[in-house]
Scaffold this active site. Structure first.
Site, short mmCIF file in Angstrom:
data_model
loop_
_atom_site.label_atom_id
_atom_site.label_comp_id
_atom_site.label_asym_id
_atom_site.label_seq_id
_atom_site.Cartn_x
_atom_site.Cartn_y
_atom_site.Cartn_z
N TRP A 200 -14.11 6.70 1.52
CA TRP A 200 -13.45 7.78 0.78
C TRP A 200 -14.49 8.88 0.49
O TRP A 200 -15.63 8.59 0.13
CB TRP A 200 -12.88 7.22 -0.55
CG TRP A 200 -12.37 8.31 -1.41
CD1 TRP A 200 -11.16 8.93 -1.31
CD2 TRP A 200 -13.05 8.94 -2.50
NE1 TRP A 200 -11.05 9.91 -2.25
CE2 TRP A 200 -12.20 9.95 -3.01
CE3 TRP A 200 -14.31 8.76 -3.09
CZ2 TRP A 200 -12.56 10.77 -4.07
CZ3 TRP A 200 -14.66 9.59 -4.15
CH2 TRP A 200 -13.79 10.57 -4.64
N ASP A 367 0.61 19.62 -7.06
CA ASP A 367 0.12 18.29 -6.67
C ASP A 367 0.61 17.24 -7.66
O ASP A 367 1.59 17.45 -8.40
CB ASP A 367 -1.42 18.34 -6.56
CG ASP A 367 -1.97 17.36 -5.54
OD1 ASP A 367 -2.12 16.18 -5.88
OD2 ASP A 367 -2.24 17.75 -4.39
N ASP A 368 -0.06 16.14 -7.72
CA ASP A 368 0.29 14.97 -8.53
C ASP A 368 0.50 15.34 -10.00
O ASP A 368 -0.19 16.21 -10.54
CB ASP A 368 -0.90 13.99 -8.41
CG ASP A 368 -0.57 12.61 -8.88
OD1 ASP A 368 0.53 12.40 -9.41
OD2 ASP A 368 -1.43 11.73 -8.70
N ARG A 444 -5.70 1.83 -7.79
CA ARG A 444 -5.41 3.02 -8.60
C ARG A 444 -4.20 2.76 -9.51
O ARG A 444 -3.31 3.60 -9.64
CB ARG A 444 -5.14 4.22 -7.70
CG ARG A 444 -5.52 5.54 -8.33
CD ARG A 444 -4.94 6.70 -7.53
NE ARG A 444 -5.43 7.97 -8.02
CZ ARG A 444 -4.84 9.14 -7.83
NH1 ARG A 444 -3.72 9.21 -7.14
NH2 ARG A 444 -5.34 10.24 -8.30
N LYS A 477 3.32 17.59 0.51
CA LYS A 477 2.10 16.80 0.74
C LYS A 477 2.47 15.35 0.46
O LYS A 477 2.86 15.00 -0.66
CB LYS A 477 1.00 17.27 -0.22
CG LYS A 477 -0.30 16.49 -0.11
CD LYS A 477 -1.36 17.14 -0.99
CE LYS A 477 -2.63 16.33 -1.09
NZ LYS A 477 -3.58 16.94 -2.04
N ASP A 479 1.24 11.78 0.10
CA ASP A 479 -0.03 11.11 -0.20
C ASP A 479 0.16 9.59 -0.13
O ASP A 479 1.28 9.08 -0.14
CB ASP A 479 -0.47 11.54 -1.60
CG ASP A 479 -1.97 11.43 -1.82
OD1 ASP A 479 -2.66 10.80 -1.00
OD2 ASP A 479 -2.45 11.98 -2.84
N ASN A 481 -2.31 6.42 -1.77
CA ASN A 481 -3.61 6.27 -2.42
C ASN A 481 -4.12 4.85 -2.61
O ASN A 481 -4.99 4.62 -3.44
CB ASN A 481 -3.59 6.98 -3.77
CG ASN A 481 -3.76 8.48 -3.60
OD1 ASN A 481 -4.79 8.93 -3.11
ND2 ASN A 481 -2.75 9.23 -3.94
N CYS A 527 -1.65 12.71 3.90
CA CYS A 527 -2.85 12.52 3.08
C CYS A 527 -2.89 11.05 2.69
O CYS A 527 -1.85 10.43 2.48
CB CYS A 527 -2.72 13.41 1.84
SG CYS A 527 -4.03 13.18 0.62
N ASP A 549 -10.95 14.12 0.33
CA ASP A 549 -10.99 14.56 -1.07
C ASP A 549 -12.32 15.23 -1.37
O ASP A 549 -12.51 15.76 -2.47
CB ASP A 549 -10.80 13.36 -2.00
CG ASP A 549 -9.32 13.08 -2.20
OD1 ASP A 549 -8.50 13.93 -1.81
OD2 ASP A 549 -8.99 12.01 -2.74
C1 DGJ Z 1 -5.48 12.02 -3.44
C2 DGJ Z 1 -5.43 13.29 -2.66
O1 DGJ Z 1 -6.30 13.25 -1.58
C3 DGJ Z 1 -5.72 14.45 -3.60
O2 DGJ Z 1 -5.77 15.65 -2.87
C4 DGJ Z 1 -4.69 14.50 -4.67
O3 DGJ Z 1 -3.44 14.78 -4.11
C5 DGJ Z 1 -4.66 13.18 -5.41
N1 DGJ Z 1 -4.54 12.08 -4.52
C6 DGJ Z 1 -3.54 13.15 -6.41
O4 DGJ Z 1 -3.42 11.94 -7.01
#
Ligand code: DGJ
Length: 742
Positions: A200, A367-368, A444, A477, A479, A481, A527, A549
């Site tokens: 990461w 975003d988030d 997370r 977007k 994502d 995570n 993403c 990121d």
């Molecule tokens: C991970 C992404 O890579 C970031 O750009 C952002 O969107 C965060 N997550 C939001 O939680």
């Protein structure tokens, strides 16, 4: 003609203007022998002279024949279990527990163009003239299984695509335990393995190692292609550079667990394969059903690494990415993530958007943190409805206000995940990927929805659609995570648990497909915590990917240099962010931050309202500059010039397809006193054209720029002051040059 067949000898020659790929059917065992892959060779009526045999101590297929050991025959799609002891391209077990397969050639078929792969991302053609496909059908007479190996050769690209399909013609079940997309035995071990790896925030770092005898591999077991390795590798000759020499590229159009492997045997043969990672994979193949592997893309270049990369770039930009946004200029965006993280409201967001609009930004991305009670990363994934305290007018109201500003509106989702405490989790606690009687691990603070289940995918589709159909959304977007643990699906029987990883990714693809069908004009950006799923599979649905990121310009030199090995600039999400940089604390000048971010899908990710007036003026100049050049950057030919892994300097350039224009980025990480003279040798220009360098009075012919180089030393005639009183550029210095033919 791109597929030539010597019927009498059962030899197949895939050939275009640049490459050749030759294999044949073994007379007795009817397996496939690989004869040649590389630069184009002349076709002849027999390639029997390319057959290499030595009598060696080994296990042989036929009594009295001491050269019938598969261990010593270079093959296509080999098996384990008879006389080859190397790693196989496939493995199938029957009900008795036997794992031996002997697929024998049955027949071939040629199709104009390229067939579509149902449910899987793949390259495509727009006319049948672009490619020819050879389908080789093999059968295992004992198992009553059919295997179809597909080879597509593009007429005007140094590209062969491959995949395999297993079909069960018997009345019993089989377990496929390994099904590579491509395997090729190269007749040499004099290669270096180039791979992209990292973690990461430091994805796609280029690593090059000399091949050693034995197995070397890259892989993912994380349920996504991952930050650790990318599903791409290349075998280059030791003398191959960016600009010259032979290199073979291997890339997999897939977003889940993969394996890329080279096995160098003791006789100097390199067995290369790429496909779904066999680790924890199995697939129950029931009667009359088939299993389709993802597609592998093989590129051969004798024009160095740049030649290989350019073949991938144009293929992935033109014949993997699809739809409305494929060829359209991508909007300059501003994303609020690093500006506000979770702490925003409508007023703040509109302030950022309005300022950005004034400075030339075209798309605002929220975003988030816009949904449920998401004030940090501990909650709310799955509650895909807006938080009315933050956004009193909802996403619909906000999107309308953004459009009223004259901007487009984009929104963040993380569709595959769920947080405890959400409505989705309370209603469907059994929808998680989790092993029986074990608490699932979190990543997370979040859990993974079982996307191998159609009902789960359908439900998430409805949740997203509820938001998307009312609001004015131009961009999403998507994502992801966390990676997968305790991989198990509650609805599959024990003998199908090995299918979960693959079925999960098929579920992700199906949700993407439904959304892009319903909303064809939405621009998707994929993403996964940055570049955790930057792979060709995603590009079929989302033409751009958030690369990392890590938004620091210096770190990005390496990340973007690495990702450009296989992926076009039109896919590389790259933004100017704030200083001190949020990942490394570095203070790179705003010019350098933009000079790096221009070479991708350009945008901003900072609180633009906090910039000084002087910085705002610079941003305005940057957006104007980029708009004038984005067509060139998105569609031109990209060349890497100076490698950030090797020195303090990086350089790259993009040349317009008609060679009338070029843009060059040059970066020096640390300042040095009393520097050497510097020239950058450019490439890809028209040698006979004279180019003016914008903003200077210098002109050079293309042949001068490519042979002498562009001279970087300033012209000091009007700077007669002493060295120590001159202004120094400092660290993280960079310059972008625009060249235009006169
Ligand atoms: C991970 C992404 O890579 C970031 O750009 C952002 O969107 C965060 N997550 C939001 O939680």
């Amino acid at each position: 003609m791109t597929i030539l067949i010597n019927e009498a000898n059962q030899e197949f020659h895939l050939q275009n203007n640049t490459i050749s790929y030759v294999f044949r059917v073994l007379e007795k065992s009817k397996q496939l022998e690989q004869l040649y892959y590389g630069k184009k060779i002349t076709h002849r009526s027999s390639f029997a002279h390319l057959i290499e045999r030595e009598v060696r101590p080994s296990s042989n297929m036929f009594e009295g024949d001491h050269t019938s050991s598969l261990e010593h025959i270079k093959q296509e799609y080999p098996s384990y279990g008879t006389t080859d002891f190397r790693y196989p391209a496939h493995a199938v077990t029957n009900k008795q527990g036997s794992h031996v397969t002997t697929f024998q050639y049955d027949h071939y078929e040629i199709q104009k163009g390229k067939p579509y792969l149902p449910g899987l991302p793949a390259t495509y053609v727009e006319s049948d003239q672009e490619a020819d496909t050879l389908l080789i059908t093999l059968k295992d007479p004992v198992l009553n299984l059919r295997l179809v190996l597909a080879y597509t050769i593009f007429a005007n690209r140094p590209v062969i695509t491959r995949h395999a399909r297993f079909i069960n013609d018997s009345d019993q079940d089989y377990q496929i335990e390994n099904a590579m997309s491509a395997s090729v035995d190269l007749a040499s071990d004099q290669f270096e393995l180039l791979q992209l790896n990292g973690a990461w925030a430091r994805e796609t770092h280029v690593e090059v190692n000399q091949l050693a005898t034995g197995i070397q591999s890259i892989s993912s077991t994380q349920g996504a292609s991952s930050h650790v390795h990318n599903p791409f590798f290349a075998l280059k000759r030791p003398e191959t550079t960016e600009h010259t020499g032979e290199v073979y590229g291997f890339s997999l159009i897939y977003s889940g667990n993969f394996l890329g492997q080279v096995e160098v045997d003791t006789y100097g043969v390199s067995r290369v394969m790429i496909g779904i990672n066999p680790f924890r994979f199995s697939w129950k193949l029931t009667p009359n059903q088939s299993f389709q592997t993802p597609e592998a893309i093989m590129v051969f270049s004798d024009k160095g690494l740049n030649g290989m990369s350019q073949a991938y770039h144009s293929l992935y930009r033109e014949r993997l990415a699809r739809g409305y946004w494929r060829d359209r200029a991508r909007p300059i965006l501003i994303n609020n993530w690093e500006a506000t993280y979770f702490d925003f409201n409508e007023e703040k967001v509109l302030e950022i958007a309005a300022t950005a609009k004034d400075l030339g930004v075209e798309l605002f991305v929220l975003d988030d943190g816009w949904f449920g009670e998401r004030h940090d990363d501990s909650s709310s994934l799955g509650d895909w409805f807006e938080n009315k305290n933050k956004l009193p007018n909802g996403i619909k109201g906000l999107s309308e206000k953004i459009e009223d500003l004259g901007m487009q509106f984009g929104l963040w989702f993380e569709p595959e995940m769920v947080s405890k405490g959400t409505k989705l989790f309370e209603e469907h606690p059994d929808w998680l990927i989790a092993s029986p009687n074990r608490e699932p691990s979190h990543g997370r603070n979040q859990y993974i929805l079982d996307f191998s289940r159609q009902e789960v995918v359908n439900h998430v589709y409805r949740l997203m659609d509820n938001i998307m159909r009312d609001a004015k959304i131009s961009y999403i977007k998507w994502d992801m995570n966390r990676f997968m643990t305790e991989v198990y699906s509650k609805v599959l029987p024990p003998d199908q648990q090995g299918e979960v990883f693959h079925r999960y990714i098929l579920g992700v693809y199906s949700l993407y497909e439904r959304l892009i069908k319903k909303y064809p004009k939405i621009l998707f950006e994929s993403c996964a915590g940055g570049g955790g799923r930057f792979d060709p599979g995603m590009l079929y649905y989302a033409p751009q990917t958030w690369t990392s990121d890590n938004t620091d310009a210096v770190e990005r030199l390496k990340i973007q240099y690495g990702i450009s090995m296989a992926y076009p600039l039109s896919s590389i999400g790259s933004h100017v962010s704030a200083i001190p940089n949020h990942q490394v604390g570095r203070m790179a000048p705003i010019e350098t931050r933009a000079n790096v971010a221009y070479f991708g899908t350009f945008g901003y990710e900072l609180d633009i309202t906090q910039l000084t007036d002087a910085e705002k003026t610079i941003v305005k100049q940057q957006t104007t500059f980029f708009k004038e050049r984005r067509e060139l950057i998105q569609k031109g030919t990209f060349h890497r010039l100076l490698n950030p892994f090797e020195s303090n300097e990086t350089a790259w350039m993009v040349v317009a397809n008609d060679q009338s224009e070029a843009i060059v980025g040059y970066y020096q990480v640390l300042a040095r006193p009393n520097e050497r003279y510097k020239r950058i040798k450019l490439t890809g220009l028209n040698p006979n054209q004279c180019y003016a360098i914008e903003g200077t009075d210098k002109t050079y012919y293309g042949d001068e720029l490519m042979n002498i180089g562009m001279i970087l030393a300033d012209n000091f005639t009007d700077r007669a002051d002493e060295y120590w009183s001159q202004e120094k550029p400092g660290d993280y210095n960079s310059k972008v040059f625009v060249l235009k033919t006169i």
